[in-house]
Design a protein around this motif. Structure first.
Motif, PDB file in Angstrom:
ATOM      1  N   ARG A   9       0.832  -1.210   0.000  1.00 60.77           N
ATOM      2  CA  ARG A   9       0.000   0.000   0.000  1.00 60.77           C
ATOM      3  C   ARG A   9       0.866   1.260   0.000  1.00 60.77           C
ATOM      4  O   ARG A   9       0.536   2.244  -0.660  1.00 60.77           O
ATOM      5  CB  ARG A   9      -0.920  -0.002   1.213  1.00 60.77           C
TER       6      ARG A   9
ATOM      7  N   SER B 290       3.666   1.708  -1.329  1.00 62.92           N
ATOM      8  CA  SER B 290       4.252   1.954  -2.655  1.00 62.92           C
ATOM      9  C   SER B 290       3.263   2.661  -3.563  1.00 62.92           C
ATOM     10  O   SER B 290       3.656   3.306  -4.539  1.00 62.92           O
ATOM     11  CB  SER B 290       4.692   0.629  -3.287  1.00 62.92           C
ATOM     12  N   ARG B 291       1.942   2.552  -3.239  1.00 60.23           N
ATOM     13  CA  ARG B 291       0.907   3.175  -4.072  1.00 60.23           C
ATOM     14  C   ARG B 291       0.324   4.431  -3.437  1.00 60.23           C
ATOM     15  O   ARG B 291       0.088   5.422  -4.123  1.00 60.23           O
ATOM     16  CB  ARG B 291      -0.232   2.173  -4.316  1.00 60.23           C
ATOM     17  N   GLU B 292       0.058   4.389  -2.145  1.00 61.58           N
ATOM     18  CA  GLU B 292      -0.638   5.477  -1.464  1.00 61.58           C
ATOM     19  C   GLU B 292       0.090   5.836  -0.163  1.00 61.58           C
ATOM     20  O   GLU B 292      -0.429   5.601   0.921  1.00 61.58           O
ATOM     21  CB  GLU B 292      -2.082   5.052  -1.150  1.00 61.58           C
TER      22      GLU B 292
END
Length: 479
Positions: free
Chosen positions: A380, A382-384
Motif C-alpha cells: 500500500r 508503494s501506491r498510497e
C-alpha cells in the motif's frame, strides 16, 4: 466451573495483573478461609504481600509443570498461553486450568450476554452496544477485555439487565451460552500466544463453535467469516429469515449478517438497514469506514436481542469515543495529534491512514516483533504513501528495510527513530505547521511499554498533552 466447586481444592492463581487481583478478591469474598497459592513474579509479589492474607502463599520462583501439578485447579491469567512451556506440559499431565472470566460465566449461566470478539474494533463495538442499550433504558454492564474484569462485577446489585462483554482471543473459550456472539473480522494477530495463524482463527471462532450462542452475528465483508458462515461448521444454524424453529425441536442458533445488503450496511458514508437509509455516518464521533462498520455490527447485535435498532441508531451520535483508538488528543502549532496506540496489526495502521486520507500525515509505526506479515502495508505504501513514515521499536528496522524500495522514488520520507520522543520530533519537523502526527504502531507495545495504554500516554506526554486527561474509558461498569 462455579466458585463453590473450588472449596476443598488445592488452588493456584497464576498471574497477578488486574484479572488476577479481581479473581483473588472474588475468592476471598466467597471462600474466605480457603488456602490459596499465588504464582507471580517478584515485581507483583510486593503488592500481594501488602494484603496481609495469612492463607495466601506466594511463589515467585519460575513456574514449571512440576509446580503446577501440585494443584487441583490453576486459575490462569489471560496472557499466559496454554500452548507453550509449563502450561502446555501441565495440561498434558492432567492439570485443570480455568480463568476469572470462566468462573464468572459459571456463576451467571442465565445472564443475558452479548459477547464481541474480532481482531479490530471489538472494544468500540462493545462500548457502542452498551451505549445504545442504555439509551433503550436497559441497565447494562460494559466489561471484559475492554478494561474491567468480569469478576469485579460478580456481585453487582441490582444485577444488570444485559451484559455487553468484549472477549479477546485468549478468552473466547470461557464464554457459555451467550445470547449474542459477534465476530467482527479475522486478521493474523497474537501468533506468539496461539502458536499459528490457524490456531488463532480457531480460538477466535470458538465463541461461535464452542460457546453454544443463541444468535451469531458475522461480518459479510470479511472473506474468512463469509466462507465460515457458509461452511459445515455452522450447519444447522438458521438464517435471519428463518423466524421460528421447527415445532417441538430445539431452536438452532440464528445467523445474522452485517455489511450485507439485506441488513445493516454502509454505502459511502450513509448507514442503511436493508434498502432504507437510516443516517449519515459522517456525523458520527468515530472516524473512518471501519467505525461505521462497527456501528452496523452493534445495531445488528441489538436486533439479534429482539430490540428495534432503527430508533436507537441516532443515539450513536452522542457516543464518546474510547481512548487510544484514533483519538485526537489535541492540536499544537497547526498540527493535529492522533493517538491510535491500540493498533497492533499492519491492517489497523492502514485503517488509521484511510481515516486521514488527503491530509499531510506523518505516521509512527513499529513495536514488538511477533512475526506478522507486513507485506500488505509495504504494498500500500508503494501506491498510497503518507507524507512520512517513522519507524521505531523492536521491528522498526525490519519495517524500514521493507519500505526502502517504496521510498526510493521520493514520494514519502522514511525515518528511523530510537524512541518515542525522537519519533514525535521527527514527525513534527517533517509535516511542519500543517498536518497530522499519527501514532498507529501496527505492533504490540512491549517490552518497552507495559501495554498500549502506557504507550499512548507516553505519546500524549511527549506531544505536550496531559496523559490523564486522555486515558479514561467512558461507560465502564454498570449503568
Amino acid at each position: 466451573m462455579k466458585l463453590s466447586e473450588l472449596e476443598g481444592k488445592r488452588i493456584a492463581l497464576w498471574g497477578y495483573g488486574r484479572e488476577g487481583r479481581a479473581t483473588l478478591a472474588a475468592l476471598r469474598w466467597h471462600l474466605p478461609r480457603t488456602p490459596l497459592a499465588l504464582l507471580c513474579p517478584q515485581s507483583e509479589a510486593s503488592e500481594a504481600l501488602e494484603l496481609g492474607d495469612p492463607a495466601l502463599y506466594i511463589f515467585t520462583e519460575d513456574v514449571t509443570a512440576e509446580l503446577l501439578a501440585r494443584f487441583d485447579v490453576v486459575i490462569k491469567s489471560p496472557g499466559i498461553s496454554p500452548y507453550h512451556g509449563a502450561a502446555a506440559q501441565a495440561l498434558a499431565r492432567g492439570v485443570r486450568f480455568t480463568s476469572g472470566s470462566a468462573l464468572w460465566f459459571g456463576e451467571n449461566p442465565d445472564a443475558r450476554t452479548l459477547c464481541v470478539t474480532g481482531t479490530k474494533g471489538k472494544s468500540t463495538t462493545t462500548a457502542l452496544i452498551a451505549h445504545l442499550l442504555r439509551a433503550s433504558g436497559a441497565r447494562t454492564a460494559l466489561a471484559g477485555n475492554i478494561g474491567l474484569p468480569l469478576l469485579e462485577l460478580l456481585d453487582a446489585d441490582p444485577a444488570p439487565d444485559v451484559w455487553a462483554l468484549e472477549l479477546s482471543s485468549y478468552q473466547t473459550r470461557d464464554a457459555i451460552a451467550p445470547e449474542v456472539a459477534v465476530v467482527l473480522n479475522l486478521f493474523p494477530e497474537h501468533l506468539d500466544w496461539h502458536g499459528s495463524e490457524d490456531r488463532y482463527v480457531i480460538d477466535k471462532l470458538a465463541l461461535v463453535t464452542s460457546a453454544n450462542p443463541r444468535n451469531i452475528v458475522l461480518n459479510a465483508a470479511d472473506a474468512r467469516l463469509a466462507a465460515f458462515g457458509r461452511s459445515a461448521a455452522l450447519q444447522g444454524t438458521a438464517s435471519e429469515s428463518d423466524l421460528d424453529a421447527e415445532a417441538g425441536g430445539t431452536a438452532p442458533a440464528r445467523l445474522w449478517w452485517f455489511n450485507a445488503r439485506q441488513g445493516w450496511h454502509t454505502r459511502g458514508t450513509l448507514i442503511f438497514r436493508g434498502e432504507d437509509a437510516i443516517m449519515d455516518g459522517a456525523a458520527l464521533p468515530l472516524p473512518g469506514a471501519h467505525n461505521r462498520g462497527n456501528l452496523c455490527a452493534a445495531l445488528t447485535a441489538i436486533e439479534a436481542m429482539g430490540l428495534e435498532a432503527v430508533p436507537l441508531a441516532r443515539h450513536a451520535l452522542s457516543f464518546r469515543p474510547l481512548p487510544h483508538r484514533l483519538q485526537t488528543i489535541g492540536h499544537h502549532d497547526g498540527r493535529e495529534y492522533v493517538n491510535d496506540s491500540i493498533s497492533t496489526t499492519p491492517h489497523a495502521s492502514l485503517a488509521a491512514l484511510d481515516c486521514h486520507a488527503n491530509r499531510r500525515v506523518a505516521i509512527i509505526v513499529g513495536g514488538y516483533d511477533r512475526g506478522l506479515d507486513w507485506s500488505v502495508f509495504f504494498e500500500r505504501m508503494s501506491r498510497e504513501p503518507p507524507l512520512a513514515i517513522i519507524t521505531m521499536g523492536q521491528n522498526g528496522p525490519q519495517i524500514a528495510e521493507g519500505l526502502q524500495f517504496a521510498a526510493r522514488g521520493g514520494r514519502f520520507t522514511l525515518l528511523e527513530a530510537p524512541d518515542m520522543p525522537e519519533a514525535v520530533r521527527m514527525a513534527e519537523r517533517t509535516i511542519g505547521a500543517d498536518g497530522v502526527v499519527l501514532l498507529s504502531p501496527g505492533a504490540p507495545s512491549f517490552p518497552r511499554y507495559r501495554d498500549y495504554v502506557e504507550r499512548g500516554r507516553h505519546f500524549a506526554q511527549v506531544a505536550g498533552f496531559d496523559p490523564d486527561a486522555i486515558s479514561a474509558i467512558p461507560g465502564l461498569g454498570v449503568a
